[in-house]
Design an enzyme around this catalytic site. Structure first.
Site, PDB file in Angstrom:
ATOM      1  N   SER A 143       0.889  -1.293   0.081  1.00  0.00           N
ATOM      2  CA  SER A 143       0.109   0.019  -0.162  1.00  0.00           C
ATOM      3  C   SER A 143       0.677   1.242  -0.104  1.00  0.00           C
ATOM      4  O   SER A 143       0.558   2.113  -0.507  1.00  0.00           O
ATOM      5  CB  SER A 143      -1.001  -0.012   1.184  1.00  0.00           C
ATOM      6  OG  SER A 143      -0.296   0.240   2.495  1.00  0.00           O
ATOM      7  N   HIS A 234      10.087   2.674   9.114  1.00  0.00           N
ATOM      8  CA  HIS A 234       9.597   1.782  10.009  1.00  0.00           C
ATOM      9  C   HIS A 234       8.443   2.317  10.803  1.00  0.00           C
ATOM     10  O   HIS A 234       8.431   3.439  11.219  1.00  0.00           O
ATOM     11  CB  HIS A 234      10.820   1.907  10.826  1.00  0.00           C
ATOM     12  CG  HIS A 234      10.851   0.813  11.980  1.00  0.00           C
ATOM     13  ND1 HIS A 234      11.097  -0.814  11.653  1.00  0.00           N
ATOM     14  CD2 HIS A 234      10.585   0.686  13.470  1.00  0.00           C
ATOM     15  CE1 HIS A 234      10.820  -1.371  12.850  1.00  0.00           C
ATOM     16  NE2 HIS A 234      10.330  -0.508  13.761  1.00  0.00           N
ATOM     17  N   ASP A 275      17.441  -1.021  11.065  1.00  0.00           N
ATOM     18  CA  ASP A 275      16.774   0.127  11.511  1.00  0.00           C
ATOM     19  C   ASP A 275      17.732   0.946  12.357  1.00  0.00           C
ATOM     20  O   ASP A 275      17.462   1.737  13.333  1.00  0.00           O
ATOM     21  CB  ASP A 275      15.647  -0.549  12.521  1.00  0.00           C
ATOM     22  CG  ASP A 275      14.766  -1.393  11.843  1.00  0.00           C
ATOM     23  OD1 ASP A 275      14.466  -0.969  10.736  1.00  0.00           O
ATOM     24  OD2 ASP A 275      13.993  -2.347  12.515  1.00  0.00           O
ATOM     25  N   GLU A 304       1.876   7.101   7.216  1.00  0.00           N
ATOM     26  CA  GLU A 304       2.913   6.703   6.436  1.00  0.00           C
ATOM     27  C   GLU A 304       2.303   7.187   4.976  1.00  0.00           C
ATOM     28  O   GLU A 304       3.337   7.857   4.466  1.00  0.00           O
ATOM     29  CB  GLU A 304       2.936   5.014   6.414  1.00  0.00           C
ATOM     30  CG  GLU A 304       3.765   4.632   7.527  1.00  0.00           C
ATOM     31  CD  GLU A 304       3.819   3.123   7.639  1.00  0.00           C
ATOM     32  OE1 GLU A 304       4.804   2.597   8.044  1.00  0.00           O
ATOM     33  OE2 GLU A 304       3.165   2.416   6.949  1.00  0.00           O
TER      34      GLU A 304
HETATM   35  C1  GRF Z   1       4.632  -0.627   6.617  1.00  0.00           C
HETATM   36  O1  GRF Z   1       3.934  -0.484   7.757  1.00  0.00           O
HETATM   37  C2  GRF Z   1       5.993  -0.315   6.983  1.00  0.00           C
HETATM   38  O2  GRF Z   1       6.181   0.692   7.568  1.00  0.00           O
HETATM   39  C3  GRF Z   1       6.712  -1.280   7.044  1.00  0.00           C
HETATM   40  O3  GRF Z   1       5.965  -2.278   6.334  1.00  0.00           O
HETATM   41  C4  GRF Z   1       4.839  -1.875   6.118  1.00  0.00           C
HETATM   42  C5  GRF Z   1       4.457  -1.997   4.642  1.00  0.00           C
HETATM   43  O4  GRF Z   1       3.156  -1.902   4.289  1.00  0.00           O
HETATM   44  N1  GRF Z   1       7.820  -1.063   6.902  1.00  0.00           N
HETATM   45  P1  GRF Z   1       2.671  -2.120   3.106  1.00  0.00           P
HETATM   46  O5  GRF Z   1       3.159  -3.218   2.288  1.00  0.00           O
HETATM   47  O6  GRF Z   1       3.150  -0.787   2.427  1.00  0.00           O
HETATM   48  O7  GRF Z   1       0.952  -1.997   2.994  1.00  0.00           O
END
Ligand code: GRF
Length: 321
Positions: A143, A234, A275, A304
């Site tokens: 996503s 992260h 990280d 995000e």
């Molecule tokens: C996100 O929460 C990111 O912070 C972590 O993995 C997740 C990926 O989610 N590293 P998506 O596949 O982008 O929905």
């Protein structure tokens, strides 16, 4: 009296702390603008120091060699200083920069200066139509990848050129297909202990790497191939809840179990440890007593979506300035 002295002492400590935190923020901002890590920052600092001292010494020698003294014409003295400042300083800077492993950093700025002076042709004429090419590494639903693709969709200067994935069947591959973006499926052995697929990335002209839900440790071969050009997101406020095994719902479960009052996201440069690279940006959200790992995941995803593409954009423009 003692009270007054205590007060003065505390006030002084307060001023020192304020000064240090101001200096720290400035240091972080510079790091972000220049796209470098902490160690590089100090090396660059040393290069500038050494360059200043060396140029002053060389200028003295040259002045002596030309027989310039207190009785010489000030025009000649100033002329020597100007030549040394324009030419000598830059040459010494590049020499120390190269010797201390920072050639790329200093050359970028020297090139810009030479272009401004019209001594070498500007990259703009060659490359102004060439977008910055990004590879998104993801192994999950994708996503974030979809959101980044959408954000840059109408931008002529940035293009998402490749989706790199280690999980056949992952949702992100459907995202790539829908957006007609080429994909590269990678396997562990070659990625971790081989050439890290650098030939494929370089052949595709990739300039910048974004990790968005990519779980493997990034090998040094890739980091060296893209210095300060790999970033990760992260889903927590690092340094808390990071490191090996801390990914996806595990992070949110740990945060909820620890009864934290807030969580958030961290966007950071990637180094060879999980990280641990320099933080670029953090944003927080409150955790209510009714929150579960799932509801927290939604809040984190919202953060995000709101910040990741914007921060990528900001970083790219800072690095290409
Ligand atoms: C996100 O929460 C990111 O912070 C972590 O993995 C997740 C990926 O989610 N590293 P998506 O596949 O982008 O929905």
């Amino acid at each position: 009296m003692l009270f007054f002295e205590d007060f003065l002492f505390l006030k002084t400590i307060g001023i020192i702390v304020k000064f240090l935190s101001h200096f720290w923020k400035m240091f972080k901002r510079l790091q972000q603008k220049w796209g470098i890590n902490g160690t590089q920052f100090w090396v660059i600092f040393v290069v500038f120091g050494l360059t200043g001292i060396t140029t002053a010494i060389i200028t003295r020698y040259i002045s002596g060699w030309l027989g310039l003294g207190v009785n010489s014409s000030w025009v000649r003295i100033i002329l020597v200083r100007i030549v040394m400042l324009i030419l000598g300083y830059q040459l010494v800077l590049l020499t120390y920069g190269g010797l201390l492993g920072q050639w790329a950093f200093f050359w970028k700025y020297e090139k810009l200066l030479l272009q401004k002076l019209g001594i070498i042709a500007s990259d703009m004429t060659k490359d102004s139509r060439k977008p910055i090419k990004i590879a998104v590494f993801a192994s999950g639903a994708g996503s974030n990848a979809a959101n980044i693709i959408q954000y840059f969709a109408n931008r002529p200067d940035v293009s998402i050129n490749l989706i790199v994935c280690n999980k056949p069947g992952a949702g992100v591959l459907t995202v790539a297909e829908k957006n007609t973006i080429p994909t590269l499926i990678i396997e562990k052995e070659r990625f971790a202990s081989g050439d890290a697929y650098l030939p494929e990335l370089k052949n595709a002209g990739i300039d910048f790497v974004v990790l968005a839900g990519f779980l493997w440790k990034v090998p040094i071969a890739l980091i060296n191939g893209y210095p300060n050009k790999i970033i990760n997101i992260h889903p927590a406020l690092l340094p808390k809840y990071g490191g090996k095994g801390m990914y996806g719902s595990k992070v949110h479960e740990a945060v909820i179990a620890a009864r934290e009052k807030e969580s958030g996201i961290t966007i950071h440069f990637v180094n060879e440890h999980y990280d641990e690279g320099t933080t670029i940006f953090q944003a927080n959200c409150k955790i209510d007593s009714s929150d579960t790992p799932d509801t927290l995941a939604v809040k984190i995803h919202d953060l995000e979506y709101a910040h990741f593409p914007k921060q990528i954009d900001k970083l790219l423009s800072a690095q290409t300035k």
